[in-house]
Write an enzyme that holds these catalytic residues in place. Structure first.
Site, PDB file in Angstrom:
ATOM      1  N   GLU A 255       0.884  -1.168   0.000  1.00 35.61           N
ATOM      2  CA  GLU A 255       0.000   0.000   0.000  1.00 35.61           C
ATOM      3  C   GLU A 255       0.915   1.209   0.000  1.00 35.61           C
ATOM      4  O   GLU A 255       1.618   1.473   0.974  1.00 35.61           O
ATOM      5  CB  GLU A 255      -0.915  -0.039   1.222  1.00 35.61           C
ATOM      6  CG  GLU A 255      -2.064   0.963   1.138  1.00 35.61           C
ATOM      7  CD  GLU A 255      -1.704   2.299   1.758  1.00 35.61           C
ATOM      8  OE1 GLU A 255      -1.329   3.222   0.984  1.00 35.61           O
ATOM      9  OE2 GLU A 255      -1.789   2.416   2.981  1.00 35.61           O
ATOM     10  N   CYS A 289      -2.329   8.393   4.188  1.00 36.28           N
ATOM     11  CA  CYS A 289      -2.188   8.036   2.776  1.00 36.28           C
ATOM     12  C   CYS A 289      -3.441   8.343   1.966  1.00 36.28           C
ATOM     13  O   CYS A 289      -3.359   8.612   0.770  1.00 36.28           O
ATOM     14  CB  CYS A 289      -1.831   6.558   2.651  1.00 36.28           C
ATOM     15  SG  CYS A 289      -2.970   5.463   3.530  1.00 36.28           S
TER      16      CYS A 289
END
Length: 487
Positions: A255, A289
């Protein structure tokens, strides 16, 4: 807030059921990013320590992998109860070592309690299936088996939340797990060792290896005893690790961050859009994020939005992260400060307009807003990971969608509109792993699949989706009687 976890001692890697001290370990200081206070010294895992951790993980998994589901379930449920009991202490560690504001820290602790309980439930849901066979008198079915040794490489920005969604399902699936935490938040990672040690996890099933040496991290890829690596971090590091995963034939779930868009159409409620957009970018100092670092506003309301948004941003409270009403606290490091300085300086030099912010005090960067950003500016497609947002004007819905997709990344997204047709159309056409209608891009749920498209990585985390990645499917047939053979 009373803190049980003692910052005054020296912390050590957790290997084979103990906090291991050896003469070959180097030490680093754990630093409070708000006041630069040294919290404690942390011993770093040496090459020999890593070999010990690998050997113990392999040996422990032989037994743990065949432990019945209810026993794995019981340990994960006990870990959840321990985390819930230690909730104030865990939150204090996030504030002190991670620079998290109070509200975010409490949210993160609640999240890991849910993650542990969901993983406990998943122990009973690891199933194969039967299927029609192509041969007569044959039974055809599948098993789901543990992978073996899973390695998690975690970030600093949500060190409990993001590491828990790697650790808990790996253990639930019958794997052993080695955690390599961020060197900025090693003490927080070692809390997992305390929790699972108390919960009765057999020794060797979990190791926590603080290290600042990336070569030691690469060892975890190259060693044939590791079966999977799950990573959360920057695209630059992730791309390097992806190459290592290919070279050594490792299952890899990365990720890698995002440049997530929030589209605001002309029919949106302006006040809600302003508040939602601000929360979606400035939560946790934008060290998230999935933060909506690109706000794309349809032309008829663009000017009104900019005016109201800037006014609202000026009211956001910054300062001491331990105070309950603080919204924006310190950035994690001088490197993070340098990045936002560079992005703002480059953008303004090339013609962008800075509406508010652009300065810092005590490592706290005031929320900053840019407009008139163009593709030649660093901030256009580089992840700032600091409290900076770019606001773009879109001619209409189609232009807004095109701008939203005009990025290397594809992690999360949001759209605020009362037009249901456009909202659902957006959900199908946006190139992102998550879509949030009438909400900002900041959202995560321990039951939902989380992961990105394009440069944001591949694979999914959370619950059953992690279990699928952390197990291997084995096909089995049983021939009833003799199989007809041609010769």
């Amino acid at each position: 807030m009373k803190l049980k976890f003692d910052y005054k001692k020296v912390y050590s890697p957790y290997i084979n059921g103990e906090f291991l001290e050896t003469d070959d370990q180097k030490t680093i200081d754990s630093i409070n990013p708000y006041n630069n206070e040294v919290l404690a010294k942390v011993r770093l895992a040496s090459p020999a320590n890593i070999q010990t951790a690998l050997a113990s993980a392999v040996e422990a998994q032989k037994t743990w992998g065949v432990t019945i589901a209810k026993e794995r379930e019981a340990i994960l449920l006990k870990a959840a109860d321990i985390a819930e009991r230690r909730r104030p202490e865990l939150a204090k560690a996030l504030i002190d070592e991670g620079g998290n504001v109070f509200g975010k820290a409490m949210y993160e602790v609640d999240y890991i309690v849910s993650t542990f309980r969901i993983a406990a439930g998943q122990t009973r849901q690891i199933r194969g299936e039967t299927m029609p066979a192509e041969e007569p008198n044959r039974i055809s079915f599948t098993y789901r088996m543990p992978l073996g040794v899973v390695v998690g490489i975690g970030p600093f920005n949500a060190p409990l939340l993001l590491n828990s969604k790697k650790l808990a399902p790996a253990i639930a699936a019958g794997n052993s797990f080695i955690l390599k935490p961020s060197p900025y938040t090693p003490i927080i990672a070692l809390l997992f060792a305390e929790i699972f040690h108390e919960a009765g996890l057999p020794k060797g099933v979990l190791s926590v290896l603080p290290t600042a040496d990336e070569d030691l991290g690469d060892t975890l890829f190259s060693d044939p005893r590791t079966n999977m690596i799950t990573f959360t971090g920057s695209a630059k590091v992730g791309n390097k690790l992806q190459a290592l995963a290919g070279k050594f034939q490792k299952r890899f779930v990365p990720e890698l961050g995002g440049k997530s868009p929030l589209v605001i159409l002309k029919d949106a409620d302006l006040d809600y859009a302003v508040r939602s957009a601000a929360f979606g970018i400035f939560f946790n100092q934008s060290q998230v994020c999935m933060a909506n670092s690109r706000i794309i506003v349809e032309d008829p309301i663009y000017d009104d939005f900019i005016e109201a948004f800037v006014k609202h941003v000026k009211t956001i409270k910054v300062g001491d992260p331990s105070k309950e009403d603080t919204a924006v606290g310190p950035l994690i490091s001088k490197d993070a400060i340098k990045t936002i300085e560079t992005h703002i300086e480059d953008a303004v030099k090339k013609g962008a307009k800075l509406h508010v912010g652009g300065h810092m005090k005590d490592q706290i960067w005031n929320p900053s807003v840019l407009s008139e950003v163009t593709s030649d500016m660093k901030v256009f497609d580089d992840e700032t990971f600091a409290p900076l947002v770019s606001v773009y004007r879109a001619k209409d819905y189609e232009d807004a969608l095109a701008k939203a997709n005009d990025t290397y990344y594809g992690l999360s997204s949001g759209i605020i509109t009362n037009d249901l047709q456009k909202a659902f159309d957006f959900s199908l056409r946006i190139q992102a792993g998550s879509v949030h209608i009438n909400d900002n891009s900041f959202d995560d749920d321990p039951n939902a699949p989380f992961g990105g498209f394009k440069g944001s990585g591949h694979g999914k985390e959370n619950g059953q989706y992690s279990i699928a990645d952390m197990t291997q499917l084995k096909w089995v047939t049983v021939q009833l009687g003799e199989r007809p053979l041609p010769f």
